[in-house]
Structure formats: structure tokens, C-alpha cells
Design a protein around this motif. Structure first.
Motif, PDB file in Angstrom:
ATOM      1  N   THR A  11      27.340 -37.591  -2.736  1.00 12.16           N
ATOM      2  CA  THR A  11      27.606 -36.678  -1.621  1.00 12.16           C
ATOM      3  C   THR A  11      29.122 -36.557  -1.445  1.00 12.16           C
ATOM      4  O   THR A  11      29.890 -36.808  -2.386  1.00 12.16           O
ATOM      5  CB  THR A  11      26.916 -37.187  -0.335  1.00 12.16           C
ATOM      6  OG1 THR A  11      27.155 -36.280   0.728  1.00 12.16           O
ATOM      7  CG2 THR A  11      27.380 -38.579   0.042  1.00 12.16           C
ATOM      8  N   SER A  12      29.555 -36.223  -0.254  1.00  8.73           N
ATOM      9  CA  SER A  12      30.990 -36.109   0.006  1.00  8.73           C
ATOM     10  C   SER A  12      31.640 -37.489   0.030  1.00  8.73           C
ATOM     11  O   SER A  12      30.976 -38.503   0.310  1.00  8.73           O
ATOM     12  CB  SER A  12      31.220 -35.411   1.341  1.00  8.73           C
ATOM     13  OG  SER A  12      30.738 -36.211   2.413  1.00  8.73           O
ATOM     14  N   ALA A  13      32.929 -37.529  -0.238  1.00  6.27           N
ATOM     15  CA  ALA A  13      33.650 -38.802  -0.242  1.00  6.27           C
ATOM     16  C   ALA A  13      33.632 -39.448   1.137  1.00  6.27           C
ATOM     17  O   ALA A  13      33.510 -40.675   1.262  1.00  6.27           O
ATOM     18  CB  ALA A  13      35.090 -38.577  -0.703  1.00  6.27           C
ATOM     19  N   ALA A  14      33.728 -38.633   2.195  1.00  6.84           N
ATOM     20  CA  ALA A  14      33.731 -39.180   3.554  1.00  6.84           C
ATOM     21  C   ALA A  14      32.406 -39.853   3.880  1.00  6.84           C
ATOM     22  O   ALA A  14      32.379 -40.940   4.480  1.00  6.84           O
ATOM     23  CB  ALA A  14      34.023 -38.066   4.554  1.00  6.84           C
TER      24      ALA A  14
ATOM     25  N   GLY B   5      28.150 -33.238 -10.037  1.00  6.06           N
ATOM     26  CA  GLY B   5      29.038 -32.277  -9.400  1.00  6.06           C
ATOM     27  C   GLY B   5      29.305 -32.577  -7.942  1.00  6.06           C
ATOM     28  O   GLY B   5      29.447 -31.662  -7.124  1.00  6.06           O
ATOM     29  N   LYS B   6      29.418 -33.856  -7.608  1.00  6.06           N
ATOM     30  CA  LYS B   6      29.685 -34.279  -6.233  1.00  6.06           C
ATOM     31  C   LYS B   6      31.023 -35.007  -6.162  1.00  6.06           C
ATOM     32  O   LYS B   6      31.560 -35.478  -7.175  1.00  6.06           O
ATOM     33  CB  LYS B   6      28.566 -35.183  -5.719  1.00  6.06           C
ATOM     34  CG  LYS B   6      27.274 -34.441  -5.432  1.00  6.06           C
ATOM     35  CD  LYS B   6      27.455 -33.463  -4.298  1.00  6.06           C
ATOM     36  CE  LYS B   6      26.192 -32.772  -3.888  1.00  6.06           C
ATOM     37  NZ  LYS B   6      26.405 -31.813  -2.787  1.00  6.06           N
ATOM     38  N   GLU B   7      31.555 -35.153  -4.936  1.00  7.72           N
ATOM     39  CA  GLU B   7      32.856 -35.792  -4.767  1.00  7.72           C
ATOM     40  C   GLU B   7      32.815 -37.279  -5.091  1.00  7.72           C
ATOM     41  O   GLU B   7      33.744 -37.822  -5.697  1.00  7.72           O
ATOM     42  CB  GLU B   7      33.346 -35.605  -3.327  1.00  7.72           C
ATOM     43  CG  GLU B   7      33.744 -34.188  -2.971  1.00  7.72           C
ATOM     44  CD  GLU B   7      34.282 -34.103  -1.559  1.00  7.72           C
ATOM     45  OE1 GLU B   7      34.419 -35.154  -0.893  1.00  7.72           O
ATOM     46  OE2 GLU B   7      34.589 -32.982  -1.101  1.00  7.72           O
ATOM     47  N   ALA B   8      31.756 -37.957  -4.665  1.00  8.06           N
ATOM     48  CA  ALA B   8      31.700 -39.410  -4.824  1.00  8.06           C
ATOM     49  C   ALA B   8      30.244 -39.851  -4.869  1.00  8.06           C
ATOM     50  O   ALA B   8      29.320 -39.092  -4.553  1.00  8.06           O
ATOM     51  CB  ALA B   8      32.435 -40.114  -3.676  1.00  8.06           C
TER      52      ALA B   8
END
Length: 537
Positions: A364-367, A202-205
Motif C-alpha cells: 500500500t502507501s508508504a505512510a 506497483g505500490k509504494e511500500a
């Protein structure tokens, strides 16, 4: 479920006084006799230490002269046969253990013509003559039930050797990536694996690394640095310690699994700021593990998440041992505790346990993933994950999620939990002391005394049971233990047989500390007579 017993400092409350006394006495005797042997060796120029000193007379300080060297020579080498046993074949529920020369004196094989231990000088002499050393295999093989490997879901042993999709990738993409991830090493199957990991958690990337240890040690320095503060659990893994020290951030440790200690530490950090300048910290990163492999205990995630939200800190969760092993669908400790993945800033895990493979991931986040790709040593300098390994992990993920149209993956997750609860309950009835949560697949059995480390390992191996034993410095001096790792591949018959072996060995070496002293010291018939008035005799 709740933990069976508190761990870390509070475990000392359950340490029997006799066990503590004999443990201190055992280490004292070993250390005193070790120093006496070293003194005699120097005085009479005999033994490995004297030969080492005599062989280095060029004025340089000896490389090996500290306490670690003394501990290795005089304590560890006495029982080194309990570790590093080579196996043949896969690390499945049952394994083939290769006998070594030093084990002939007590192994199940009838050959007993060779002494189990030799001095290093004799080993070197025999090696020069082309003869076998103490760690050389004899050619004999012992079939053992495997309670030592991290094969939680049984994917280390696949019917037919490997899945057909892995063979197809091996033929099409080759054995290795042969390049770093930031260049041409990030193959198509690795890209698919990264997308699958992110979706599963359930994470962006996600970013996949070819080595489990390197996931922490090489990526944490890309996340935090100078001006940041890392708050690390006191029992965090060595890979976290290495990564934190390499980052340049300040490091402080809080009491193991204690949200109260973490709260006090963050509050103090926010109030006082950075040393000398008193400037506010750029970022505060809390680092914990999902399941602590030496304790068999899941983190108190709900309480820790509440603390990090209270102060606006970031949370880094290491799920090396909990991904696949905890949660109704194997999604780890967050699912186990009912925590939304969005409350965890960085989720890390490895594929070396539940997936029977290699490597690890950061989700984690894509950034932040893009920052890791650009700055981390794991991306810039380490070889990317081999395509066949990535395909095996991808196949395991799809099976766990039910995408293969079968219930095999869900069945493995259920079987692991059932096995863990059953095995721990039987050990409790047996009277041995264990640590950890009731449904944890890692079950530490407390040994305490240093002599019982080797005794437990050897007696189990004699009977065809492969276990892992752990002592100082990997654990505190008084808290030596055997670490049982269960698998979904174990059948109920396997577990019952293993429990029978452990029961025999526990009686022999007297580790049923949760039984009364009468039951442990006196013969069974006599103890029953004294305790129950003879009703059972």
C-alpha cells in the motif's frame, strides 16, 4: 474469461431436486440416529458420551455439550479419515501419503485385518496399552497424484530440494529471525523481499508477515477501528472475519461478488451514518478477495472499483489465491481484469500458495505501511519471517519476473492457465457440475450428498488420487463439494490420468448431475438406446 456458472445463492438453481432431497434425508438420518445413540448411551451408560458425563461429576457444566460436539462425534468422526492425511516429502505434483490404521480396510494396501473405525473408548484403551490408534501410521506409503495442495506454480517442489541461494542464507542468517519485526527480526533479506513485493505490485511500500492467516487477522485492526465501517463480502475468508471483529469497527456483509449489493449498502451507510449518533463514518473499508478458494471464482473487480470510487470508500483486496495464479505475468486479479493497482488502496496476499512458502504481505502507501509497522500485532508481537523462507520467496519472485534470465517463471504461469482451462473443459464434457471461472486453478466439483463426501475421497485415494473434500459447516448444508487445485507442475499425462480416475469415481457414486437422468441411472447401453434410438448400440 467469464465464469462458467454463477455461484453462491444462484448455484441452488443448478441443484438437482433428487440431490437436494437425498441430501436433506441423509443429514436427517445421521442426526436422528446420532441422538438415538446418545440417548441409549446415557440410558445404559455405554459409549463415549456416557463415559464423559460419568467422568465429570463435580458440578461444573460440561465443556463439550453443544451441537458442534454432537456434529463432531456423530457425523465428522464417521469420515474423519478423509482429512488430515499425513504425507512424506514435499507437496509437489505427486506426494507420498502415509496410510493410517483406520484406512487399512479400504486402502490400496492389501492388509485388511483391522477394522477402519473404533470408538474413542477403544482408542484410549489401546493407547494406554501402547498399541496403535486409528490415526497412527502403519508404515505403508501410497504414491498419489496431488490435486489438493495450493501449489499453483509448482514452487513447493524445487529441483535439488531448495535453491542454492536459500542454502546460502540458511548458513549465513540461520533458521529463524528469533525476534519481532519492529525490533531486530527484520533481516536484510526480508527488507529486500518487501521492496520486491512493492515493485512487483506497483505500490509504494510493502510489509511482510511470517504467517499467512495473521496477515489479515493482525493487520486489519491496525488499519480501521472504532467509528469505521467494514463492508465485507459474504464469502470472505475466516482470517478477514477474525481481523474485522478484532478491529472494533462496525461490520456489514454484502452479497457475494455483487457490486449492486455493495452499492446499496454503501449508499445506505452514507445516508444514515453511525448507529445512535448518526455521525458520518470516519472511513468505509470494502474488503474482498481476488479469488474465492471455495468457489474457484475471481472477484468482479472492475465493478467493485467503480462503486468504491463513486462513494469515496477504501478497497482492501485479499490476493491469497490470485497472486501468481492470475494475470499474464502472475500479478494477480488486478492484472487479470486490467485494473490499475493505484485504484486498489490496500493489496494483501500470501506466499503459501503460488510461492510454496509461508507468510504474507501488505502492499500500500508508504505512510500506511509505517502505521502498520508501528501498531499491528504482526509487527509488535509476532516473530518475523525466517530469512531462508524470505529468500525462497524472493528467488521465486525474481524467476516469475524473468530477472533470472530464463523463461521458467513465465512458462509456469502459462502452464497453470492452460492446465486449468483444459481440466475444467474435460470435467464439463464428463457431466460433473463445477463452479468458478474457466481459467481458475481452483475447480470445485459438486457432491451435495454427505455420503458422497467420504465416498469420493476414499474412492479417489484407493486409485492413487489425493483430493480435498469439503462439507458443512465449511459450505452450506446442500453444497458439499470436492475442491480440485491444479498446478503448473502437472503434466498433460497427469491430468488425463486424473480425469480417468474422476470419471470412474463419478460413475460409481453418481455425481454426473449435468447428464440426463437416463444416462446416470440406467446402464450405458440402455440409456443410449432410449435417448438416441439405438444408433450407437
Amino acid at each position: 474469461m467469464s465464469a462458467q456458472k454463477p455461484t453462491h445463492e444462484s448455484v441452488y438453481a443448478h441443484l438437482p431436486y433428487v440431490a437436494a432431497l437425498t441430501t436433506y434425508l441423509g443429514y436427517a438420518v445421521l442426526i436422528v440416529f446420532g441422538h438415538v445413540r446418545d440417548f441409549a448411551g446415557k440410558l445404559f451408560c455405554i459409549g463415549t458420551l456416557a463415559h464423559r458425563i460419568l467422568g465429570q461429576r463435580d458440578g461444573r457444566a460440561p465443556l463439550l455439550s453443544d451441537f458442534e460436539d454432537f456434529y463432531t462425534r456423530r457425523l465428522y468422526l464417521r469420515i474423519q479419515d478423509c482429512w488430515g492425511r499425513p504425507i512424506r516429502g514435499t507437496a509437489g505434483a505427486w506426494i507420498n501419503v502415509l496410510e493410517r490404521v483406520q484406512e487399512r480396510a479400504w486402502s490400496p494396501v492389501p492388509e485388511r485385518s483391522v477394522r477402519p473405525y473404533r470408538t474413542l473408548a477403544r482408542v484410549a484403551q489401546r493407547s494406554k496399552a501402547g498399541r496403535e490408534g486409528p490415526t497412527d501410521p502403519t508404515g505403508n506409503v501410497t504414491r498419489c497424484l496431488n490435486l489438493g495442495s495450493y501449489n499453483y506454480l509448482g514452487y513447493a517442489e524445487v529441483p535439488g530440494g531448495v535453491h542454492q541461494s536459500v542454502r546460502d542464507v540458511l548458513r549465513g542468517a540461520g533458521v529463524a529471525a528469533c525476534d519481532v519485526a519492529v525490533s531486530t527480526g527484520r533481516s536484510q533479506v526480508v527488507r529486500e523481499l518487501e521492496a520486491t513485493v512493492a515493485e512487483f505490485l506497483g505500490k509504494e511500500a510493502a510489509f511482510v508477515v511470517g504467517m499467512g492467516f495473521a496477515t489479515n487477522s493482525q493487520i486489519i485492526p491496525a488499519i480501521v477501528g472504532k467509528g469505521d465501517l467494514i463492508l465485507s463480502d459474504a464469502l470472505n475468508h475466516a482470517s478477514i472475519v477474525v481481523g474485522a471483529r478484532s478491529s472494533g469497527a462496525k461490520i456489514r456483509t454484502f452479497e457475494h461478488n455483487s457490486a449492486k449489493s455493495l452499492d446499496e449498502m454503501i449508499r445506505d451507510a452514507v445516508a444514515t451514518g453511525q448507529p445512535v449518533t448518526c455521525k458520518p463514518w470516519n472511513r468505509i473499508l470494502v474488503v474482498i478477495e481476488g479469488m474465492y478458494s471455495m468457489e474457484g471464482e475471481a472477484c468482479k473487480l472492475r465493478e467493485i472499483v467503480a462503486v468504491k470510487k463513486k462513494y469515496g470508500a477504501y478497497l482492501y483486496l485479499d490476493e491469497a489465491h490470485s497472486i501468481g495464479a492470475l494475470g499474464p505475468t502472475g500479478r494477480g486479479v488486478a492484472e487479470h481484469h486490467g485494473i490499475n493497482p493505484s485504484d486498489i488502496d490496500i493489496m494483501m496476499g500470501t506466499f503459501t500458495k503460488s510461492f510454496g512458502a509461508v507468510g504474507g504481505y501488505i502492499a500500500t502507501s508508504a505512510a500506511l505501511v509505517e502505521r502498520i509497522r508501528a501498531l499491528s500485532a504482526a509487527s509488535l508481537y509476532a516473530s518475523a519471517m525466517a530469512p531462508p523462507c524470505a529468500q525462497h520467496i524472493l528467488w521465486a519472485f525474481n524467476q516469475m519476473a524473468g530477472k533470472d534470465g530464463t523463461g521458467i517463471g513465465a512458462g509456469k504461469i502459462r502452464a497453470l492457465r492452460v492446465n486449468a482451462i483444459y481440466f475444467r473443459e474435460q470435467l464439463r464434457k464428463m457431466g460433473v457440475q463445477t463452479l468458478g471461472d474457466w481459467d481458475s486453478p481452483v475447480i470445485p466439483i459438486m457432491l451435495y450428498n454427505p455420503a458422497k463426501i467420504a465416498a469420493f475421497s476414499r474412492e479417489c485415494y484407493k486409485r492413487g488420487l489425493a483430493v480435498v473434500v469439503v462439507g458443512f459447516p465449511a459450505t452450506p448444508l446442500l453444497l458439499s463439494r470436492a475442491r480440485i487445485c491444479l498446478s503448473a507442475a502437472h503434466t498433460r499425462e497427469d491430468l488425463d490420468w486424473a480425469l480417468g480416475v474422476i470419471d470412474q469415481v463419478a460413475e460409481i457414486i453418481q455425481i454426473k448431475y449435468d447428464r440426463s437422468l437416463l444416462h446416470r441411472v440406467l446402464p450405458k447401453a440402455v440409456s443410449r438406446l432410449l435417448v438416441r434410438g439405438g444408433d450407437d448400440v
